[in-house]
Scaffold this active site. Structure first.
Site, PDB file in Angstrom:
ATOM      1  N   ARG A 136     -11.553  17.856  31.269  1.00 35.75           N
ATOM      2  CA  ARG A 136     -10.320  18.349  31.889  1.00 35.75           C
ATOM      3  C   ARG A 136     -10.398  18.360  33.426  1.00 35.75           C
ATOM      4  O   ARG A 136      -9.401  18.516  34.105  1.00 35.75           O
ATOM      5  CB  ARG A 136      -9.997  19.760  31.353  1.00 35.75           C
ATOM      6  CG  ARG A 136      -9.518  19.752  29.919  1.00 35.75           C
ATOM      7  CD  ARG A 136      -9.542  21.136  29.290  1.00 35.75           C
ATOM      8  NE  ARG A 136     -10.859  21.512  28.806  1.00 35.75           N
ATOM      9  CZ  ARG A 136     -11.169  22.685  28.267  1.00 35.75           C
ATOM     10  NH1 ARG A 136     -10.237  23.622  28.162  1.00 35.75           N
ATOM     11  NH2 ARG A 136     -12.390  22.950  27.844  1.00 35.75           N
ATOM     12  N   THR A 160     -20.923  23.774  21.425  1.00 35.05           N
ATOM     13  CA  THR A 160     -21.722  24.805  22.108  1.00 35.05           C
ATOM     14  C   THR A 160     -22.863  25.334  21.218  1.00 35.05           C
ATOM     15  O   THR A 160     -23.937  25.672  21.727  1.00 35.05           O
ATOM     16  CB  THR A 160     -20.818  25.973  22.560  1.00 35.05           C
ATOM     17  OG1 THR A 160     -19.940  26.327  21.479  1.00 35.05           O
ATOM     18  CG2 THR A 160     -19.991  25.612  23.764  1.00 35.05           C
ATOM     19  N   GLY A 188     -11.239  31.485  23.569  1.00 31.58           N
ATOM     20  CA  GLY A 188     -11.393  31.920  22.188  1.00 31.58           C
ATOM     21  C   GLY A 188     -10.910  33.368  22.063  1.00 31.58           C
ATOM     22  O   GLY A 188     -11.139  34.188  22.955  1.00 31.58           O
TER      23      GLY A 188
HETATM   24  C1  UD1 Z   1     -15.872  28.119  25.245  1.00 33.46           C
HETATM   25  C2  UD1 Z   1     -15.800  28.969  23.967  1.00 33.46           C
HETATM   26  C3  UD1 Z   1     -14.583  29.864  24.030  1.00 33.46           C
HETATM   27  C4  UD1 Z   1     -14.659  30.738  25.284  1.00 33.46           C
HETATM   28  C5  UD1 Z   1     -14.842  29.865  26.541  1.00 33.46           C
HETATM   29  C6  UD1 Z   1     -15.148  30.711  27.753  1.00 33.46           C
HETATM   30  C7  UD1 Z   1     -16.797  27.665  22.161  1.00 33.46           C
HETATM   31  C8  UD1 Z   1     -16.530  26.830  20.960  1.00 33.46           C
HETATM   32  N1  UD1 Z   1     -15.713  28.103  22.824  1.00 33.46           N
HETATM   33  O1  UD1 Z   1     -14.707  27.305  25.289  1.00 33.46           O
HETATM   34  O2  UD1 Z   1     -14.526  30.715  22.882  1.00 33.46           O
HETATM   35  O3  UD1 Z   1     -13.480  31.504  25.386  1.00 33.46           O
HETATM   36  O4  UD1 Z   1     -15.956  28.975  26.378  1.00 33.46           O
HETATM   37  O5  UD1 Z   1     -15.153  29.926  28.898  1.00 33.46           O
HETATM   38  O6  UD1 Z   1     -17.946  27.930  22.442  1.00 33.46           O
HETATM   39  N2  UD1 Z   1     -21.253  22.540  26.414  1.00 33.46           N
HETATM   40  C9  UD1 Z   1     -22.470  21.927  26.132  1.00 33.46           C
HETATM   41  N3  UD1 Z   1     -22.552  21.107  25.068  1.00 33.46           N
HETATM   42  C10 UD1 Z   1     -21.509  20.860  24.234  1.00 33.46           C
HETATM   43  C11 UD1 Z   1     -20.276  21.496  24.538  1.00 33.46           C
HETATM   44  C12 UD1 Z   1     -20.173  22.322  25.626  1.00 33.46           C
HETATM   45  O7  UD1 Z   1     -23.443  22.131  26.853  1.00 33.46           O
HETATM   46  O8  UD1 Z   1     -21.692  20.098  23.279  1.00 33.46           O
HETATM   47  C13 UD1 Z   1     -21.167  23.438  27.592  1.00 33.46           C
HETATM   48  C14 UD1 Z   1     -20.161  22.969  28.646  1.00 33.46           C
HETATM   49  O9  UD1 Z   1     -20.806  22.157  29.619  1.00 33.46           O
HETATM   50  C15 UD1 Z   1     -19.680  24.295  29.248  1.00 33.46           C
HETATM   51  C16 UD1 Z   1     -19.854  25.295  28.124  1.00 33.46           C
HETATM   52  O10 UD1 Z   1     -20.705  24.693  27.165  1.00 33.46           O
HETATM   53  O11 UD1 Z   1     -20.450  24.702  30.360  1.00 33.46           O
HETATM   54  C17 UD1 Z   1     -18.534  25.635  27.454  1.00 33.46           C
HETATM   55  O12 UD1 Z   1     -17.919  24.449  27.015  1.00 33.46           O
HETATM   56  P1  UD1 Z   1     -16.373  24.197  27.238  1.00 33.46           P
HETATM   57  O13 UD1 Z   1     -16.029  22.888  26.668  1.00 33.46           O
HETATM   58  O14 UD1 Z   1     -15.968  24.491  28.611  1.00 33.46           O
HETATM   59  O15 UD1 Z   1     -15.820  25.327  26.234  1.00 33.46           O
HETATM   60  P2  UD1 Z   1     -14.460  26.086  26.347  1.00 33.46           P
HETATM   61  O16 UD1 Z   1     -13.382  25.255  25.787  1.00 33.46           O
HETATM   62  O17 UD1 Z   1     -14.267  26.618  27.714  1.00 33.46           O
HETATM   63 MG    MG Z   2     -15.126  26.206  29.557  1.00 32.37          MG
END
Ligand code: UD1
Ligand code: MG
Length: 485
Positions: A27, A91, A150
């Protein structure tokens, strides 16, 4: 402090951290990995790491993936270790990549995209968690616009699950208590829950959020720790990045104002976190003061200056539109407007640097002056020496090396002078204006290095001057100069 209390404090503050930072940040629509986007001058992820180090974490494991090498370059010098997540499967999967089996005790899991969190927030959450004696707690916040966060789903006030906005029903989306992406969990419990995660959701990802419902199913009470909206603030878009950046600048100027710095327009003043400014100093709008800068007391910094790693002593007057990189300015000096001082430049006490003056690697001693339109590079300018308008040190030679110009104290340099380095000018020397100085000048001497003026009386009324006549005049003028010289 009694020994027992000290012991309890050290136990409560003992925790490991996993920071999730492998995501692409789709995004953000930028080639730079999301967590490296700068928030008020520092990469987002470095802010989390600084806060964690200050809060006293045992170790920091950062899950890296997109832009792995770039992210490593930022986090490893700060003492964190990188754990690779080759494919971003969510995550929950990311946490598994951080090898949690080798962890013990309390584990703090957080996202690398929450740059507003500070050490005090982390310390508070750890203490609350330890006091709650729960195995797992989610850090939540109540916000006006829950957007894509979330949602915290409760039943009889007890946390039951976190539901992602993308998977939520119309009613669930109305909930304004959100998941900040921070969790506190006992390592053993984490390792029990992680293998049970499934990817049967809209994103086909292993969501870490599902550990909540799994814990509830296992008969555990999951705690919630309420935090502020700014801790909850996650950056997922350029607009959110700008909002976070603005917030950090505002927080810094507020702290400076509380310590007695006069900031005329806080909304339009950009000062990075580690900058130190003494009380009584006045900062006009539009200033951009970067990391590593220290400004003394009772200075005046007029509008629109940029500074980086700059040391400014007390009572210095910086006039508008100056640009400084890695320079030192002593007390009562006056600089600008429109001065550019480059790396390695030192300005002495009571010295004056005026408009359109550029300096690089210059030791400009106490009371020296260069008031207008001058380039000084690789030079030492002695005390009370006056550099006339348009002076240039020719420091870069045809062999592509840099050479030094040394000018003693109390020297008078007339306007439009060039010093062809390497060259030395003794104390008290006088350089006639318009000179190109190629030989050393002894102390107290006058140096004139320019062609002589020719006067031809009644020239205007002559219809033609031949080429021969001009050459003849020049020849006689040269021989006159040789005799006089
Ligand atoms: C996530 C949470 C959401 C919360 C929000 C807070 C989940 C499924 N959702 O959503 O409930 O309200 O954060 O900001 O956890 N990342 C990895 N590997 C992956 C995917 C993500 O390292 O495979 C890292 C990203 O780099 C990031 C963090 O995890 O720093 C969160 O990922 P992001 O895609 O931003 O999740 P949100 O949609 O914000
Ligand atoms: Mg996020």
């Amino acid at each position: 402090m009694p020994v027992v209390k000290l012991l309890i404090m050290s136990i409560t503050e003992d925790f490991s951290t996993i920071v999730l930072a492998a995501g692409k940040g789709t995004r953000m629509k930028s080639p730079l990995p999301k967590v490296l986007h700068p928030v008020a001058g520092w990469p987002m992820i470095s802010r989390s790491i600084h806060a964690l180090n200050e809060a006293g974490t045992n170790n920091i494991r950062v899950v890296v993936g997109h832009g792995e090498l770039l992210v490593r370059q930022v986090i490893e010098p700060l003492g964190a270790s990188a754990f690779l997540q080759v494919e971003q499967l969510g995550t929950g999967h990311a946490v598994q990549c951080a090898e949690p089996h080798s962890l013990q005790g309390t584990v703090l899991i957080m996202n690398g995209d929450h740059p507003l969190i500070e050490a005090e927030d982390i310390k508070f959450l750890i203490k609350e968690f330890v006091n709650s004696q729960k195995k797992l707690a989610v850090v939540t916040a109540k916000v006006k616009k829950p957007g894509n966060f979330g949602r915290i789903v409760r039943h009889h006030n007890q946390l039951k699950a976190i539901v992602e906005a993308k998977d939520a029903s119309h009613d669930t989306l109305k909930i304004n208590e959100i998941n900040t992406g921070m969790y506190l969990i006992e390592a053993e419990f984490l390792n029990q829950l992680l293998p049970q995660l499934k990817n049967n959701n809209s994103q086909k990802e292993f969501y870490l959020t599902d550990i909540i419902s799994l814990a509830v199913e296992a008969g555990e009470q999951v705690g919630t720790l309420l935090t502020s909206a700014y801790v909850a603030f996650g950056v997922n878009s350029q607009l959110e990045l700008a909002t976070a950046t603005k917030y950090v600048y505002r927080r810094k100027v507020k702290k400076l104002m509380e310590s007695g710095v006069v900031i005329l327009d806080p909304k339009n003043t950009y000062i990075e976190d580690d900058v130190i400014i003494g009380s009584g100093t006045i900062i006009y709008p539009g200033n951009f003061i970067r990391s590593g800068t220290k400004i003394g007391e009772m200075c005046i910094i007029e509008p629109h200056c940029f500074m980086y790693k700059t040391q400014i002593a007390n009572s210095v007057h910086i006039k508008s539109h100056c640009y400084f990189e890695e320079v030192k300015i002593s007390s009562k000096a006056s600089i600008g407007p429109f001065a550019r001082l480059r790396t390695g430049t030192k300005i002495g006490k009571d010295a004056k640097v005026g408009n359109f003056v550029e300096m690089k690697m210059v030791d400009f001693k106490n009371g020296a002056k260069a008031s207008h339109l001058t380039y000084l590079g690789d030079a030492v300018i002695g005390e009370q020496t006056n550099i006339g308008c348009g002076t240039i040190t020719c420091n870069y030679a045809v062999d592509k090396k840099k050479y030094v110009t040394k000018i003693g104290k109390d020297v008078f340099v007339g306007s439009d002078t060039q010093f062809v380095a390497p060259i030395e000018i003794g104390d008290g020397a006088i350089i006639a204006s318009g000179s190109t100085i190629t030989k050393n000048v002894p102390a107290g001497a006058l140096a004139v290095a320019r062609s002589r003026q020719i006067i031809k009386e009644n020239y205007q009324h002559r219809s033609h001057t031949t080429k021969e006549e001009i050459e003849e005049t020049e020849k006689s003028s040269d021989s006159k100069a040789e005799i006089e010289g």
